[in-house]
Each structure stands twice: as structure tokens, then as C-alpha cells.
Design a protein around this motif. Structure first.
Motif, mmCIF file in Angstrom:
data_model
loop_
_atom_site.group_PDB
_atom_site.id
_atom_site.type_symbol
_atom_site.label_atom_id
_atom_site.label_comp_id
_atom_site.label_asym_id
_atom_site.label_seq_id
_atom_site.Cartn_x
_atom_site.Cartn_y
_atom_site.Cartn_z
ATOM 1 N N ALA A 78 2.875 -3.899 9.329
ATOM 2 C CA ALA A 78 2.634 -4.770 8.166
ATOM 3 C C ALA A 78 1.411 -4.315 7.380
ATOM 4 O O ALA A 78 1.462 -4.223 6.152
ATOM 5 C CB ALA A 78 2.474 -6.215 8.624
ATOM 6 N N LEU A 79 0.322 -4.019 8.067
ATOM 7 C CA LEU A 79 -0.899 -3.646 7.354
ATOM 8 C C LEU A 79 -0.745 -2.306 6.647
ATOM 9 O O LEU A 79 -1.017 -2.197 5.453
ATOM 10 C CB LEU A 79 -2.097 -3.602 8.305
ATOM 11 C CG LEU A 79 -3.429 -3.253 7.633
ATOM 12 C CD1 LEU A 79 -3.839 -4.341 6.647
ATOM 13 C CD2 LEU A 79 -4.513 -3.032 8.672
ATOM 14 N N LEU A 80 -0.309 -1.296 7.348
ATOM 15 C CA LEU A 80 -0.290 0.041 6.762
ATOM 16 C C LEU A 80 0.851 0.242 5.772
ATOM 17 O O LEU A 80 0.648 0.802 4.698
ATOM 18 C CB LEU A 80 -0.242 1.102 7.858
ATOM 19 C CG LEU A 80 -1.493 1.162 8.733
ATOM 20 C CD1 LEU A 80 -1.362 2.267 9.770
ATOM 21 C CD2 LEU A 80 -2.756 1.324 7.907
ATOM 22 N N LYS A 81 2.026 -0.217 6.116
ATOM 23 C CA LYS A 81 3.161 -0.021 5.210
ATOM 24 C C LYS A 81 2.962 -0.812 3.918
ATOM 25 O O LYS A 81 3.115 -0.273 2.824
ATOM 26 C CB LYS A 81 4.465 -0.429 5.893
ATOM 27 C CG LYS A 81 5.678 -0.221 5.014
ATOM 28 C CD LYS A 81 6.950 -0.665 5.685
ATOM 29 C CE LYS A 81 8.100 -0.565 4.701
ATOM 30 N NZ LYS A 81 9.299 -1.200 5.196
ATOM 31 N N GLU A 82 2.622 -2.092 4.067
ATOM 32 C CA GLU A 82 2.412 -2.917 2.872
ATOM 33 C C GLU A 82 1.323 -2.350 1.988
ATOM 34 O O GLU A 82 1.485 -2.249 0.769
ATOM 35 C CB GLU A 82 2.001 -4.340 3.286
ATOM 36 C CG GLU A 82 3.096 -5.343 3.231
ATOM 37 C CD GLU A 82 2.572 -6.731 3.516
ATOM 38 O OE1 GLU A 82 1.752 -7.245 2.730
ATOM 39 O OE2 GLU A 82 2.994 -7.303 4.533
ATOM 40 N N SER A 83 0.205 -1.997 2.599
ATOM 41 C CA SER A 83 -0.925 -1.496 1.814
ATOM 42 C C SER A 83 -0.564 -0.204 1.098
ATOM 43 O O SER A 83 -0.864 -0.042 -0.092
ATOM 44 C CB SER A 83 -2.138 -1.279 2.716
ATOM 45 O OG SER A 83 -2.514 -2.500 3.310
ATOM 46 N N PHE A 84 0.079 0.715 1.807
ATOM 47 C CA PHE A 84 0.480 1.974 1.188
ATOM 48 C C PHE A 84 1.411 1.711 0.005
ATOM 49 O O PHE A 84 1.228 2.268 -1.080
ATOM 50 C CB PHE A 84 1.164 2.878 2.217
ATOM 51 C CG PHE A 84 1.466 4.253 1.694
ATOM 52 C CD1 PHE A 84 0.525 5.256 1.777
ATOM 53 C CD2 PHE A 84 2.699 4.543 1.125
ATOM 54 C CE1 PHE A 84 0.799 6.538 1.295
ATOM 55 C CE2 PHE A 84 2.987 5.811 0.643
ATOM 56 C CZ PHE A 84 2.032 6.810 0.725
ATOM 57 N N GLU A 85 2.399 0.851 0.211
ATOM 58 C CA GLU A 85 3.370 0.558 -0.848
ATOM 59 C C GLU A 85 2.716 -0.114 -2.059
ATOM 60 O O GLU A 85 3.028 0.217 -3.200
ATOM 61 C CB GLU A 85 4.498 -0.331 -0.314
ATOM 62 C CG GLU A 85 5.326 0.291 0.790
ATOM 63 C CD GLU A 85 6.164 1.471 0.334
ATOM 64 O OE1 GLU A 85 6.545 1.532 -0.844
ATOM 65 O OE2 GLU A 85 6.436 2.336 1.179
ATOM 66 N N ILE A 86 1.822 -1.040 -1.811
ATOM 67 C CA ILE A 86 1.135 -1.756 -2.886
ATOM 68 C C ILE A 86 0.302 -0.791 -3.725
ATOM 69 O O ILE A 86 0.355 -0.796 -4.957
ATOM 70 C CB ILE A 86 0.240 -2.886 -2.310
ATOM 71 C CG1 ILE A 86 1.096 -4.000 -1.719
ATOM 72 C CG2 ILE A 86 -0.707 -3.435 -3.371
ATOM 73 C CD1 ILE A 86 0.306 -4.952 -0.814
ATOM 74 N N VAL A 87 -0.476 0.050 -3.041
ATOM 75 C CA VAL A 87 -1.347 0.989 -3.757
ATOM 76 C C VAL A 87 -0.498 2.039 -4.474
ATOM 77 O O VAL A 87 -0.766 2.376 -5.632
ATOM 78 C CB VAL A 87 -2.367 1.639 -2.798
ATOM 79 C CG1 VAL A 87 -3.181 2.711 -3.517
ATOM 80 C CG2 VAL A 87 -3.304 0.574 -2.223
ATOM 81 N N ARG A 88 0.533 2.550 -3.815
ATOM 82 C CA ARG A 88 1.396 3.555 -4.448
ATOM 83 C C ARG A 88 2.057 2.987 -5.703
ATOM 84 O O ARG A 88 2.082 3.630 -6.757
ATOM 85 C CB ARG A 88 2.461 4.045 -3.481
ATOM 86 C CG ARG A 88 3.356 5.125 -4.113
ATOM 87 C CD ARG A 88 4.412 5.627 -3.187
ATOM 88 N NE ARG A 88 5.372 4.551 -2.915
ATOM 89 C CZ ARG A 88 6.388 4.670 -2.083
ATOM 90 N NH1 ARG A 88 6.588 5.784 -1.416
ATOM 91 N NH2 ARG A 88 7.218 3.671 -1.904
ATOM 92 N N ASP A 89 2.583 1.781 -5.598
ATOM 93 C CA ASP A 89 3.243 1.153 -6.734
ATOM 94 C C ASP A 89 2.275 0.983 -7.910
ATOM 95 O O ASP A 89 2.609 1.311 -9.043
ATOM 96 C CB ASP A 89 3.824 -0.206 -6.314
ATOM 97 C CG ASP A 89 4.647 -0.845 -7.406
ATOM 98 O OD1 ASP A 89 5.602 -0.209 -7.890
ATOM 99 O OD2 ASP A 89 4.334 -2.001 -7.785
ATOM 100 N N TYR A 90 1.089 0.501 -7.618
ATOM 101 C CA TYR A 90 0.089 0.321 -8.683
ATOM 102 C C TYR A 90 -0.285 1.666 -9.294
ATOM 103 O O TYR A 90 -0.357 1.796 -10.520
ATOM 104 C CB TYR A 90 -1.156 -0.384 -8.140
ATOM 105 C CG TYR A 90 -2.170 -0.655 -9.229
ATOM 106 C CD1 TYR A 90 -2.093 -1.820 -9.999
ATOM 107 C CD2 TYR A 90 -3.184 0.254 -9.498
ATOM 108 C CE1 TYR A 90 -3.002 -2.059 -11.010
ATOM 109 C CE2 TYR A 90 -4.093 0.022 -10.508
ATOM 110 C CZ TYR A 90 -4.001 -1.130 -11.262
ATOM 111 O OH TYR A 90 -4.909 -1.366 -12.273
#
Length: 175
Positions: A78-90
Motif C-alpha cells: 500500500a505505501l510503496l505502490k500507492e506513493s509511486f503511482e501518485i507521484v508518477r501520475d502527478y
């Protein structure tokens, strides 16, 4: 497009969820929590979920170890996947994806994200193989890990937190 404050807010939410999960793990280690779990439940709508299942899992040394490992795996994902996806999307939507991809931790985080998003095994594409080995923070992903499971100890609590912090520090620098 996601506003910068929303990006940082979502990262804070991911961080808070990880810390809440770690706190839950700490509470689960307390013997008094077992009594509470055997008597408690959650109700929502027409559903009731009893927590005695969790109490039973944690009561046995054999099942506690597996349950806690799986819970930690979920927290890490949850922490790593979500964070990576959020930052990548932005980064993509704000036309800063080149800067994102140039970060020293990017390839490592991307391969960890791919691993935890699927079956917790390293599955390398031909493109990935050309990038290997990749080292971040004294941890190395190398070709010999192909088709191997990601051991929790590879990152652990600390490495998971440190990789999240790398992504968060980068997100703060984005415009």
C-alpha cells in the motif's frame, strides 16, 4: 490535474495508513488485544464482521507469524505502490515525468512497484534486464532475482519507509 497540495495530501494519507498499520501490529502483539478481538466486531450497513477470526489467527504462534507477515506485506504494498503511482501520475500530468525518471531511486522503486503490484516476485522485462543491477541504499536488484519472491527483509520496515521518503522529498520539489 491533481493539484500539488492534493499530491502531498495523498502522500500524507499513504504515510498515515502505513503508520496506523504498524501501530496495529504493535497492538496485536499485546496479549490483552486477543481478548478484545475475540469480543469485538465491526458493523456496517446490514453486515457484521466479527474479529474473533483475527483473535484466533493471533492466538497461535504458527498462524500469527504468517498473518503478521501477510499484514506487513499489505502495508508495504500500500505505501510503496500507492506513493509511486501518485507521484508518477502527478509528474506525467504536470509534464515533469522526465525529471521523475531521472531520480537516482526511480528504477529501483519502479522494479519494486512492479514486483509488489503483481505476485511479489521479480519479473524482469528485456528492458529491465538491461538496467540491472540496480542499487539503492545498499540494496541491489540483480538478474539473479528473476522469478524470485521479494523477501520482506529485502526492504523491511526501514527500507520501505526510506523509499517512501525519497518519493515524498521528490514530490515536494515538483512544481
Amino acid at each position: 490535474m491533481l493539484a500539488k497540495q492534493e499530491l502531498l495530501g495523498q502522500l500524507t494519507n499513504a504515510q498515515n495508513n502505513y503508520v496506523l498499520g504498524l501501530a496495529a501490529m504493535s497492538l496485536f502483539a499485546e496479549p490483552s488485544s486477543l481478548d478484545h478481538l475475540h469480543k469485538s466486531q465491526a458493523s456496517f450497513g446490514s453486515y457484521t464482521v466479527k474479529f474473533d477470526q483475527v483473535g484466533s489467527l493471533l492466538s497461535s504462534e504458527a498462524t500469527r507469524q504468517d498473518a503478521m507477515k501477510e499484514f506487513l506485506t499489505m502495508l508495504l504494498r500500500a505505501l510503496l505502490k500507492e506513493s509511486f503511482e501518485i507521484v508518477r501520475d502527478y509528474a506525467e500530468k504536470s509534464k515533469q515525468d522526465g525529471v521523475f525518471r531521472s531520480q537516482s531511486w526511480y528504477q529501483f522503486a519502479r522494479m519494486i512497484r512492479n514486483c509488489i503490484s503483481h505476485d511479489f516476485h521479480f519479473r524482469f522485462t528485456p528492458h529491465d534486464m538491461k538496467k540491472l543491477p540496480i542499487t539503492w541504499n545498499n540494496r541491489t536488484i540483480e538478474a539473479g532475482l528473476a522469478n524470485q519472491p521479494l523477501p520482506i527483509a529485502f526492504l523491511g520496515y526501514g527500507g520501505t519507509w526510506e523509499l517512501f521518503q525519497e518519493m515524498e522529498r521528490f514530490a515536494v520539489t515538483l512544481s
